[in-house]
Design a protein around this motif. Structure first.
Motif, PDB file in Angstrom:
ATOM      1  N   ALA A  45       0.835  -1.196   0.000  1.00 50.49           N
ATOM      2  CA  ALA A  45       0.000   0.000   0.000  1.00 50.49           C
ATOM      3  C   ALA A  45       0.871   1.248   0.000  1.00 50.49           C
ATOM      4  O   ALA A  45       2.015   1.241   0.465  1.00 50.49           O
ATOM      5  N   ALA A  46       0.327   2.325  -0.538  1.00 45.66           N
ATOM      6  CA  ALA A  46       0.949   3.645  -0.473  1.00 45.66           C
ATOM      7  C   ALA A  46      -0.015   4.574   0.238  1.00 45.66           C
ATOM      8  O   ALA A  46      -1.242   4.353   0.226  1.00 45.66           O
ATOM      9  N   TYR A  47       0.523   5.596   0.860  1.00 47.61           N
ATOM     10  CA  TYR A  47      -0.299   6.513   1.636  1.00 47.61           C
ATOM     11  C   TYR A  47       0.045   7.953   1.278  1.00 47.61           C
ATOM     12  O   TYR A  47       1.177   8.282   0.959  1.00 47.61           O
ATOM     13  N   ARG A  48      -0.958   8.803   1.374  1.00 48.99           N
ATOM     14  CA  ARG A  48      -0.807  10.241   1.118  1.00 48.99           C
ATOM     15  C   ARG A  48      -0.860  10.949   2.473  1.00 48.99           C
ATOM     16  O   ARG A  48      -1.883  10.937   3.150  1.00 48.99           O
ATOM     17  N   TYR A  49       0.259  11.591   2.872  1.00 49.51           N
ATOM     18  CA  TYR A  49       0.297  12.159   4.216  1.00 49.51           C
ATOM     19  C   TYR A  49       1.402  13.216   4.327  1.00 49.51           C
ATOM     20  O   TYR A  49       2.272  13.350   3.465  1.00 49.51           O
ATOM     21  N   TRP A  50       1.351  13.964   5.433  1.00 51.10           N
ATOM     22  CA  TRP A  50       2.396  14.924   5.786  1.00 51.10           C
ATOM     23  C   TRP A  50       3.466  14.204   6.614  1.00 51.10           C
ATOM     24  O   TRP A  50       3.178  13.667   7.676  1.00 51.10           O
ATOM     25  N   ARG A  81       6.620  17.588   4.773  1.00 50.48           N
ATOM     26  CA  ARG A  81       6.492  17.282   3.354  1.00 50.48           C
ATOM     27  C   ARG A  81       5.238  16.444   3.125  1.00 50.48           C
ATOM     28  O   ARG A  81       5.044  15.386   3.746  1.00 50.48           O
ATOM     29  N   PHE A  82       4.407  16.914   2.200  1.00 51.42           N
ATOM     30  CA  PHE A  82       3.218  16.158   1.809  1.00 51.42           C
ATOM     31  C   PHE A  82       3.547  15.380   0.547  1.00 51.42           C
ATOM     32  O   PHE A  82       4.057  15.942  -0.435  1.00 51.42           O
ATOM     33  N   ALA A  83       3.277  14.077   0.562  1.00 51.64           N
ATOM     34  CA  ALA A  83       3.627  13.245  -0.585  1.00 51.64           C
ATOM     35  C   ALA A  83       2.883  11.924  -0.519  1.00 51.64           C
ATOM     36  O   ALA A  83       2.357  11.532   0.538  1.00 51.64           O
ATOM     37  N   VAL A  84       2.853  11.246  -1.648  1.00 53.22           N
ATOM     38  CA  VAL A  84       2.384   9.861  -1.713  1.00 53.22           C
ATOM     39  C   VAL A  84       3.610   8.970  -1.597  1.00 53.22           C
ATOM     40  O   VAL A  84       4.504   9.023  -2.442  1.00 53.22           O
ATOM     41  N   SER A  85       3.671   8.170  -0.554  1.00 53.07           N
ATOM     42  CA  SER A  85       4.850   7.339  -0.298  1.00 53.07           C
ATOM     43  C   SER A  85       4.427   5.886  -0.100  1.00 53.07           C
ATOM     44  O   SER A  85       3.553   5.603   0.726  1.00 53.07           O
ATOM     45  N   PRO A  86       5.039   4.971  -0.849  1.00 48.61           N
ATOM     46  CA  PRO A  86       4.747   3.547  -0.630  1.00 48.61           C
ATOM     47  C   PRO A  86       5.315   3.079   0.700  1.00 48.61           C
ATOM     48  O   PRO A  86       6.256   3.656   1.239  1.00 48.61           O
ATOM     49  N   PHE A 173      -4.366  22.302   3.717  1.00 46.72           N
ATOM     50  CA  PHE A 173      -4.141  21.343   2.625  1.00 46.72           C
ATOM     51  C   PHE A 173      -3.683  20.008   3.203  1.00 46.72           C
ATOM     52  O   PHE A 173      -2.748  19.979   4.007  1.00 46.72           O
ATOM     53  N   PRO A 174      -4.342  18.903   2.813  1.00 46.17           N
ATOM     54  CA  PRO A 174      -5.558  18.856   1.998  1.00 46.17           C
ATOM     55  C   PRO A 174      -6.784  19.223   2.822  1.00 46.17           C
ATOM     56  O   PRO A 174      -6.742  19.230   4.049  1.00 46.17           O
ATOM     57  N   ASP A 180      -4.572   8.919   3.924  1.00 46.31           N
ATOM     58  CA  ASP A 180      -5.408   7.986   3.166  1.00 46.31           C
ATOM     59  C   ASP A 180      -4.563   7.061   2.286  1.00 46.31           C
ATOM     60  O   ASP A 180      -3.533   7.471   1.742  1.00 46.31           O
ATOM     61  N   PRO A 181      -4.998   5.807   2.117  1.00 54.16           N
ATOM     62  CA  PRO A 181      -4.300   4.897   1.202  1.00 54.16           C
ATOM     63  C   PRO A 181      -4.512   5.306  -0.250  1.00 54.16           C
ATOM     64  O   PRO A 181      -5.545   5.864  -0.615  1.00 54.16           O
TER      65      PRO A 181
END
Length: 266
Positions: A45-50, A81-86, A173-174, A180-181
């Protein structure tokens, strides 16, 4: 006719038997390995987070504990840093260096407070949730109580949305969601290019305000009243008193002259 032992046992005798058995075993092992690896990739899974980082020895380091458990020292530099990280991959760090002088250089030190520089990087357009635009990366200088935690530091310079001790949003933001996954991981360059930060303005009074404050200040240090600050709205007491005094003096002179004239006539 006597049947061979091969027919009775269902085994294939001889060298061919050994070779075939080995081939089948290897094929089974490869199949199981492929299935296991494929399942692992599908479940990753990857997640979008700070993400929360600290600037140490000229590089960003992922914090080992949450921001509510860290009390940064005066002069510290922290990053978000906000990013999508696996999962199980290197974290995506802020794309600007943690330069304390650049970020907090225009903010004077204050007695009884500490200065902490922050790099707030909302990431790429591909990292943003659908329908949202990431704000520009910026630097911020927090002037806070010496005992303030990192969570309180970022809340001092940004609008923060928090959920169960997790920083879900910075600078609004957001607008929704919290860690979230994400099904699809965006393609990003490695290493990511650096960015220019939007820096805070100098925290000093403007010349106009300084001159006005100096002119309004009384010698005893007191602040002038609202009546003295108004331009022509207060009642002109001194001119009225002067007119009254002139009238009294004229009237008194007339009375004296009449009294002397009356004495002479008698």
């Amino acid at each position: 006719m006597r049947r061979s032992s091969t027919a009775r046992t269902g085994r294939i005798a001889g060298p061919l038997s050994t070779a075939l058995l080995t081939t089948l075993t290897l094929a089974l092992a490869v199949g199981l390995l492929t299935t296991t690896v494929g399942a692992g990739v599908a479940q990753a899974a990857a997640y979008r987070y700070w993400g929360y980082f600290q600037w140490k020895d000229g590089a960003w380091t992922l914090a080992s504990v949450g921001p509510a458990s860290v009390t940064p020292a005066d002069g510290a530099v922290e990053g978000w840093r906000f990013a999508v990280s696996p999962e199980n991959s290197a974290p995506r760090v802020p794309r600007a260096a943690g330069d304390f002088g650049q970020i907090c250089g225009s903010t004077p030190a204050q007695a009884g407070h500490k200065r902490v520089a922050l790099v707030v990087d909302a990431g790429l357009a591909a990292d943003a949730p659908s329908g949202e635009s990431a704000p520009k990366p910026r630097g911020a200088c927090a002037v806070v109580d010496p005992k303030a935690t990192s969570a309180q530091v970022v809340a001092a310079v940004a609008e923060v949305r928090e959920q169960k001790g997790i920083i879900c949003a910075i600078d609004s933001f957001p607008s929704t969601g919290c860690g979230d996954p994400v099904d699809k991981v965006p393609a990003v360059p490695s290493p990511e290019p650096t960015v220019q930060l939007v820096l805070p303005a100098a925290a000093t009074p403007s010349p106009t305000a300084t001159a006005r404050n100096a002119a309004d200040q009384r010698p005893d240090g007191a602040t002038p009243s609202a009546a003295s600050d108004s331009d022509g709205d207060s009642f002109p007491i001194l001119p009225v008193l002067a007119v009254v005094l002139v009238i009294v003096l004229v009237a008194g002179g007339v009375a004296v002259r009449r009294h002397r004239a009356a004495e002479q006539d008698s």
